[in-house]
Structure formats: C-alpha cells, structure tokens
Scaffold this motif. Structure first.
Motif, PDB file in Angstrom:
ATOM      1  N   LYS A  14      25.324 -43.563   3.636  1.00 41.95           N
ATOM      2  CA  LYS A  14      24.485 -42.720   2.782  1.00 41.95           C
ATOM      3  C   LYS A  14      24.530 -43.201   1.334  1.00 41.95           C
ATOM      4  CE  LYS A  14      24.995 -38.689   5.706  1.00 41.95           C
ATOM      5  NZ  LYS A  14      25.464 -37.309   5.814  1.00 41.95           N
ATOM      6  N   ASP A  15      25.646 -43.789   0.938  1.00 36.31           N
ATOM      7  CA  ASP A  15      25.778 -44.302  -0.424  1.00 36.31           C
ATOM      8  C   ASP A  15      24.760 -45.421  -0.676  1.00 36.31           C
ATOM      9  OD1 ASP A  15      26.959 -44.566  -2.977  1.00 36.31           O
ATOM     10  OD2 ASP A  15      28.135 -46.290  -2.264  1.00 36.31           O
ATOM     11  N   PHE A  16      24.591 -46.305   0.315  1.00 34.97           N
ATOM     12  CA  PHE A  16      23.614 -47.387   0.181  1.00 34.97           C
ATOM     13  C   PHE A  16      22.202 -46.830   0.078  1.00 34.97           C
ATOM     14  CE2 PHE A  16      20.534 -50.266   2.098  1.00 34.97           C
ATOM     15  CZ  PHE A  16      20.706 -51.387   1.307  1.00 34.97           C
ATOM     16  N   ASP A  17      21.886 -45.842   0.917  1.00 31.49           N
ATOM     17  CA  ASP A  17      20.551 -45.247   0.897  1.00 31.49           C
ATOM     18  C   ASP A  17      20.249 -44.594  -0.450  1.00 31.49           C
ATOM     19  OD1 ASP A  17      20.109 -46.061   3.502  1.00 31.49           O
ATOM     20  OD2 ASP A  17      20.799 -44.159   4.371  1.00 31.49           O
ATOM     21  N   ALA A  18      21.261 -43.932  -1.033  1.00 33.15           N
ATOM     22  CA  ALA A  18      21.067 -43.281  -2.330  1.00 33.15           C
ATOM     23  C   ALA A  18      20.834 -44.322  -3.425  1.00 33.15           C
ATOM     24  CB  ALA A  18      22.279 -42.425  -2.662  1.00 33.15           C
ATOM     25  N   LYS A  19      21.600 -45.417  -3.386  1.00 31.84           N
ATOM     26  CA  LYS A  19      21.420 -46.478  -4.390  1.00 31.84           C
ATOM     27  C   LYS A  19      20.060 -47.156  -4.240  1.00 31.84           C
ATOM     28  CE  LYS A  19      26.267 -47.597  -5.120  1.00 31.84           C
ATOM     29  NZ  LYS A  19      27.323 -48.615  -4.950  1.00 31.84           N
ATOM     30  N   LYS A  38      23.192 -57.287  17.912  1.00 31.85           N
ATOM     31  CA  LYS A  38      23.029 -56.035  18.658  1.00 31.85           C
ATOM     32  C   LYS A  38      22.941 -54.836  17.713  1.00 31.85           C
ATOM     33  CE  LYS A  38      25.377 -57.660  22.798  1.00 31.85           C
ATOM     34  NZ  LYS A  38      26.605 -57.561  23.608  1.00 31.85           N
ATOM     35  N   LYS A  39      23.794 -54.820  16.671  1.00 28.55           N
ATOM     36  CA  LYS A  39      23.761 -53.718  15.708  1.00 28.55           C
ATOM     37  C   LYS A  39      22.451 -53.711  14.933  1.00 28.55           C
ATOM     38  CE  LYS A  39      28.705 -53.252  14.754  1.00 28.55           C
ATOM     39  NZ  LYS A  39      29.727 -53.369  13.688  1.00 28.55           N
ATOM     40  N   SER A  40      21.956 -54.898  14.600  1.00 28.32           N
ATOM     41  CA  SER A  40      20.704 -54.997  13.851  1.00 28.32           C
ATOM     42  C   SER A  40      19.536 -54.478  14.672  1.00 28.32           C
ATOM     43  CB  SER A  40      20.470 -56.454  13.440  1.00 28.32           C
ATOM     44  OG  SER A  40      19.252 -56.598  12.781  1.00 28.32           O
ATOM     45  N   GLN A  41      19.500 -54.805  15.949  1.00 33.59           N
ATOM     46  CA  GLN A  41      18.428 -54.315  16.813  1.00 33.59           C
ATOM     47  C   GLN A  41      18.536 -52.804  17.002  1.00 33.59           C
ATOM     48  OE1 GLN A  41      18.750 -56.655  20.360  1.00 33.59           O
ATOM     49  NE2 GLN A  41      17.805 -58.464  19.437  1.00 33.59           N
ATOM     50  N   ALA A  42      19.756 -52.300  17.074  1.00 33.81           N
ATOM     51  CA  ALA A  42      19.951 -50.861  17.266  1.00 33.81           C
ATOM     52  C   ALA A  42      19.558 -50.063  16.017  1.00 33.81           C
ATOM     53  CB  ALA A  42      21.404 -50.572  17.631  1.00 33.81           C
ATOM     54  N   SER A  43      19.718 -50.668  14.837  1.00 33.08           N
ATOM     55  CA  SER A  43      19.398 -49.943  13.604  1.00 33.08           C
ATOM     56  C   SER A  43      17.905 -49.934  13.317  1.00 33.08           C
ATOM     57  CB  SER A  43      20.153 -50.544  12.420  1.00 33.08           C
ATOM     58  OG  SER A  43      19.646 -51.829  12.121  1.00 33.08           O
ATOM     59  N   GLY A  44      17.140 -50.729  14.022  1.00 31.51           N
ATOM     60  CA  GLY A  44      15.690 -50.712  13.870  1.00 31.51           C
ATOM     61  C   GLY A  44      15.190 -51.317  12.570  1.00 31.51           C
ATOM     62  N   GLY A  45      15.853 -52.351  12.087  1.00 33.91           N
ATOM     63  CA  GLY A  45      15.394 -53.020  10.880  1.00 33.91           C
ATOM     64  C   GLY A  45      16.082 -52.559   9.613  1.00 33.91           C
ATOM     65  N   ALA A  46      16.828 -51.481   9.678  1.00 35.16           N
ATOM     66  CA  ALA A  46      17.573 -51.011   8.512  1.00 35.16           C
ATOM     67  C   ALA A  46      18.819 -51.877   8.342  1.00 35.16           C
ATOM     68  CB  ALA A  46      17.969 -49.551   8.699  1.00 35.16           C
ATOM     69  N   PRO A  47      19.419 -51.890   7.164  1.00 37.28           N
ATOM     70  CA  PRO A  47      20.646 -52.667   6.969  1.00 37.28           C
ATOM     71  C   PRO A  47      21.753 -52.197   7.910  1.00 37.28           C
ATOM     72  CG  PRO A  47      19.741 -52.025   4.861  1.00 37.28           C
ATOM     73  CD  PRO A  47      18.934 -51.332   5.904  1.00 37.28           C
ATOM     74  N   VAL A  48      22.512 -53.151   8.419  1.00 36.92           N
ATOM     75  CA  VAL A  48      23.569 -52.849   9.380  1.00 36.92           C
ATOM     76  C   VAL A  48      24.775 -52.270   8.646  1.00 36.92           C
ATOM     77  CG1 VAL A  48      25.142 -53.871  11.071  1.00 36.92           C
ATOM     78  CG2 VAL A  48      22.790 -54.643  10.933  1.00 36.92           C
ATOM     79  N   ASP A  49      25.373 -51.242   9.219  1.00 31.33           N
ATOM     80  CA  ASP A  49      26.571 -50.576   8.693  1.00 31.33           C
ATOM     81  C   ASP A  49      26.377 -50.047   7.269  1.00 31.33           C
ATOM     82  OD1 ASP A  49      27.868 -51.056  11.069  1.00 31.33           O
ATOM     83  OD2 ASP A  49      28.840 -52.889  10.378  1.00 31.33           O
ATOM     84  N   ALA A  50      25.174 -49.664   6.920  1.00 34.63           N
ATOM     85  CA  ALA A  50      24.915 -49.082   5.599  1.00 34.63           C
ATOM     86  C   ALA A  50      25.049 -47.573   5.711  1.00 34.63           C
ATOM     87  CB  ALA A  50      23.526 -49.452   5.116  1.00 34.63           C
ATOM     88  N   THR A 108       3.166 -45.778  -9.284  1.00 34.63           N
ATOM     89  CA  THR A 108       3.095 -44.549  -8.498  1.00 34.63           C
ATOM     90  C   THR A 108       1.818 -44.481  -7.676  1.00 34.63           C
ATOM     91  OG1 THR A 108       2.166 -43.413 -10.399  1.00 34.63           O
ATOM     92  CG2 THR A 108       4.541 -43.217 -10.055  1.00 34.63           C
ATOM     93  N   THR A 109       0.738 -45.076  -8.141  1.00 38.32           N
ATOM     94  CA  THR A 109      -0.520 -45.004  -7.401  1.00 38.32           C
ATOM     95  C   THR A 109      -0.746 -46.217  -6.512  1.00 38.32           C
ATOM     96  OG1 THR A 109      -1.701 -46.037  -9.222  1.00 38.32           O
ATOM     97  CG2 THR A 109      -1.608 -43.630  -9.187  1.00 38.32           C
ATOM     98  N   LYS A 110       0.094 -47.258  -6.625  1.00 39.38           N
ATOM     99  CA  LYS A 110      -0.149 -48.488  -5.882  1.00 39.38           C
ATOM    100  C   LYS A 110       0.538 -48.539  -4.523  1.00 39.38           C
ATOM    101  CE  LYS A 110      -1.207 -51.304  -9.837  1.00 39.38           C
ATOM    102  NZ  LYS A 110      -0.982 -52.527 -10.546  1.00 39.38           N
ATOM    103  N   GLY A 111       1.414 -47.625  -4.224  1.00 36.74           N
ATOM    104  CA  GLY A 111       1.974 -47.586  -2.884  1.00 36.74           C
ATOM    105  C   GLY A 111       3.458 -47.899  -2.810  1.00 36.74           C
ATOM    106  N   ASP A 112       3.884 -48.344  -1.649  1.00 36.23           N
ATOM    107  CA  ASP A 112       5.282 -48.553  -1.313  1.00 36.23           C
ATOM    108  C   ASP A 112       5.796 -49.866  -1.906  1.00 36.23           C
ATOM    109  OD1 ASP A 112       7.738 -48.264  -0.205  1.00 36.23           O
ATOM    110  OD2 ASP A 112       7.100 -48.675   1.849  1.00 36.23           O
ATOM    111  N   LEU A 113       6.939 -49.813  -2.599  1.00 36.21           N
ATOM    112  CA  LEU A 113       7.504 -51.019  -3.202  1.00 36.21           C
ATOM    113  C   LEU A 113       8.290 -51.867  -2.208  1.00 36.21           C
ATOM    114  CD1 LEU A 113       8.783 -49.765  -6.667  1.00 36.21           C
ATOM    115  CD2 LEU A 113       6.859 -51.249  -6.200  1.00 36.21           C
ATOM    116  N   THR A 114       8.584 -51.337  -1.042  1.00 37.44           N
ATOM    117  CA  THR A 114       9.351 -52.101  -0.069  1.00 37.44           C
ATOM    118  C   THR A 114       8.471 -53.025   0.758  1.00 37.44           C
ATOM    119  OG1 THR A 114       9.188 -50.323   1.544  1.00 37.44           O
ATOM    120  CG2 THR A 114      11.124 -50.324   0.104  1.00 37.44           C
TER     121      THR A 114
END
Length: 107
Positions: free
Chosen positions: A67-72, A53-65, A87-93
């Motif tokens: 601001k510290d996780f986002d900064a890292k 339920k938490k995973s679906q609510a977060s929309g694919g982002a890590p659960v219970d992460a 830098t010119t090839k796009g998104d690494l994720t």
C-alpha cells in the motif's frame, strides 16, 4: 580424450573437413554443459521463474508492492498532473495518442 585425439588428427587435415567435423562436437558439448548447470545458475533461473509467476498473478501491477508503493505512486501522478496541467488530457500512466491530419492541398 577421444575428442582431443580427433581434434589433433583433424588439425592436420584441410580446414573445411576440420570445421564440418568439429562443429557438431562443440555444439554437443554446449548441450551437455547446459544440462549440468551450476547451483548458482539454477537458483537464478528458479528466482526468474518465481518472479514470472508472481508478475502474471498480479496482472501487470508491480510485484510485491504494498500500500505504501500505491500511495507514493498516486502522489507522484498527482504532482505531475498539477505541474503539467494535464487534468483534461487523460491518464498519465498511458502513452499519449497522436493524430495527424494531412493538409488539404489545392491543385
């Protein structure tokens, strides 16, 4: 008790009859065992359902992460971008997309 008596009498019978009668008995026992789950299994399943339920609510982002996780995560992506000069090839994720063209053959 009845199942043990039936099993002993069927052991004397042919194996085909033994397998056809005993298979439904054993599958019925498995269903009864699944319904009467132990408390640790129930806690485990409850935690999995809560996480789902938490995973679906977060929309694919890590659960219970936080601001510290986002900064890292951003720091690591920046480091990889500099290291591999992407830098010119796009998104690494995201997984890269490859396009291959068939060579033109002369006949």
């Amino acid at each position: 008790m009845l199942a043990n008596t039936l099993r002993q009498s069927l052991c004397r019978c042919r194996p085909a009859v033994y397998a056809q009668v005993l298979r439904p008995l054993s599958s019925g026992a498995a269903v009864q065992a699944a319904e009467a789950a132990d408390p640790i299994q129930k806690l485990f399943l409850d935690n999995i359902r809560t996480y789902s339920k938490k995973s679906q609510a977060s929309g694919g982002a890590p659960v219970d992460a936080g601001k510290d996780f986002d900064a890292k995560m951003k720091a690591e992506i920046d480091k990889l971008t500099k290291q591999y000069s992407t830098t010119t090839k796009g998104d690494l994720t995201k997984f890269p997309e490859f396009t291959f063209e068939d060579p033109k053959l002369q006949v």
